[in-house]
Design an enzyme around this catalytic site. Structure first.
Site, PDB file in Angstrom:
ATOM      1  N   GLN A 197     -18.088 -32.252   2.253  1.00  0.00           N
ATOM      2  CA  GLN A 197     -17.669 -32.779   3.556  1.00  0.00           C
ATOM      3  C   GLN A 197     -16.658 -33.912   3.375  1.00  0.00           C
ATOM      4  O   GLN A 197     -16.864 -34.832   2.578  1.00  0.00           O
ATOM      5  CB  GLN A 197     -18.906 -33.280   4.321  1.00  0.00           C
ATOM      6  CG  GLN A 197     -18.634 -33.726   5.740  1.00  0.00           C
ATOM      7  CD  GLN A 197     -18.254 -32.592   6.691  1.00  0.00           C
ATOM      8  OE1 GLN A 197     -18.620 -31.447   6.491  1.00  0.00           O
ATOM      9  NE2 GLN A 197     -17.504 -32.933   7.725  1.00  0.00           N
ATOM     10  N   ASP A 251     -14.104 -23.564   2.316  1.00  0.00           N
ATOM     11  CA  ASP A 251     -13.224 -24.346   3.185  1.00  0.00           C
ATOM     12  C   ASP A 251     -11.772 -23.883   3.092  1.00  0.00           C
ATOM     13  O   ASP A 251     -10.957 -24.229   3.939  1.00  0.00           O
ATOM     14  CB  ASP A 251     -13.251 -25.827   2.746  1.00  0.00           C
ATOM     15  CG  ASP A 251     -14.140 -26.691   3.623  1.00  0.00           C
ATOM     16  OD1 ASP A 251     -14.267 -26.391   4.818  1.00  0.00           O
ATOM     17  OD2 ASP A 251     -14.693 -27.669   3.086  1.00  0.00           O
ATOM     18  N   LYS A 288     -24.160 -27.469  10.387  1.00  0.00           N
ATOM     19  CA  LYS A 288     -23.883 -26.404   9.411  1.00  0.00           C
ATOM     20  C   LYS A 288     -25.188 -25.887   8.821  1.00  0.00           C
ATOM     21  O   LYS A 288     -25.362 -24.688   8.629  1.00  0.00           O
ATOM     22  CB  LYS A 288     -22.955 -26.921   8.305  1.00  0.00           C
ATOM     23  CG  LYS A 288     -21.504 -27.048   8.758  1.00  0.00           C
ATOM     24  CD  LYS A 288     -20.656 -27.842   7.772  1.00  0.00           C
ATOM     25  CE  LYS A 288     -19.287 -28.143   8.393  1.00  0.00           C
ATOM     26  NZ  LYS A 288     -18.517 -29.130   7.644  1.00  0.00           N
TER      27      LYS A 288
END
Ligand code: GUN
Length: 307
Positions: free
Chosen positions: A105, A128, A61
């Protein structure tokens, strides 16, 4: 190419890697345009602990963010970090005007409540799409940040099929990250949607009625060729590591939730693993960050990234 059995042409391979590369190039162009208006999209990625798979994802990422010309900031916290400290970091990132997107995460260490942490992220920075506000907005047809993996799947489906209206879609797997938002997105595209899962009766039969079959169960090669309707479009979300002794002692290889070889003989189009859904997920994270940065700067998000 199958020499023995098939009268059908083999499935078209949907090249997620190439599609993601072209999407990322477009995103880089949008980033340049935003910078010219004084806005540098910023993405903060938070990793707690040392899960090796998560470390790889976070590193990827970071690289993708930099390549797109965005500001990437990584926050690595030790596994034993108190939950309150993580919540305090999220609060700081919420208040930081240079940060437009926040990604914590998952999975988090067992002593942390992931729902509570996600709930603490400002919904407009939740790239997200996991916050209940975004989940609810998607379900009720409002503008929302949408979870990156199902968004990538939708983009590939639109590319492969054009208008999805009226098609039978079967999603196998009911996770909050993939299955449920995938079903919502397909419903919004006017598909007739079945959300199947491990307790579904006659799962193979249910799959066989799908014009669009999305497999997101996390079970290596579960979906077999005879579960696939001839000509169907198959999207394989699975990334499973299985032993590969033929590559040497202790080696592994990646396979999806679909048995690619048998399914490709029946499907009209299919995503490979690797090189299908995976690359699209990161590209969609970048797209969500550009959308978030645009909105937070009071600008309209780029029309080609709208979904
Ligand atoms: N862990 C595995 N996939 C994801 C994802 O898409 N987002 C976050 N935050 N964590 C993950």
């Amino acid at each position: 190419m199958d020499q023995q059995t098939s009268a059908r042409a083999p499935a078209r391979i949907i090249d997620g890697k190439a599609f993601a590369a072209s999407l990322r190039a477009r995103i880089a162009g949008h980033v340049t345009a935003l910078k010219a208006q004084g806005v540098t999209p910023g993405l903060a990625v938070v990793l707690v602990g040392e899960d090796p798979a998560s470390e790889v994802y976070v590193r990827n990422k970071g690289v993708a963010t930099a390549e797109a010309g965005m500001q990437g900031v990584e926050h690595k916290l030790p596994a034993e970090t108190p939950e309150a400290d993580l919540l305090a970091l999220v609060a700081r990132l919420n208040a930081d005007p240079a940060v437009h997107g926040i990604l914590v995460q998952l999975p988090l260490p067992a002593h942390m409540d992931a729902d509570k942490v996600i709930d603490a992220i400002a919904p407009e920075k939740d790239v997200d799409g996991f916050h209940v506000q975004n989940v609810g907005r998607l379900a009720t047809g409002m503008d929302a940040m949408v979870s990156c993996t199902p968004l990538g799947c939708l983009m590939m489906l639109r590319e492969a099929l054009g208008d999805l209206s009226g098609l039978e879609a079967v999603v196998v797997g009911r996770s909050n990250i993939v299955g449920k938002p995938m079903a919502q997105l397909l419903l919004r595209e006017n598909c007739t949607v079945t959300l199947a899962h491990s307790r579904t009766r006659d799962l193979a039969e249910v799959c066989r009625r799908a014009d669009i079959l999305v497999a997101a169960v996390g079970r290596p090669r579960m979906v077999q060729g005879d579960w696939v309707k001839p000509g169907a479009t198959v999207i394989d979300v699975g990334i499973n590591r299985i032993p590969a002794p033929e590559r040497g002692e202790g080696r592994v290889r990646l396979v999806g939730d679909v048995d690619f070889d048998s399914a490709a003989k029946v499907a009209g189009a299919i995503t490979p693993v690797p090189g299908g859904v995976g690359p699209m997920t990161i590209a969609c994270l970048l797209a969500n960050t550009v959308i978030a940065a645009s909105r937070q700067a009071g600008l309209a998000p780029p029309a080609d990234l709208a979904y």
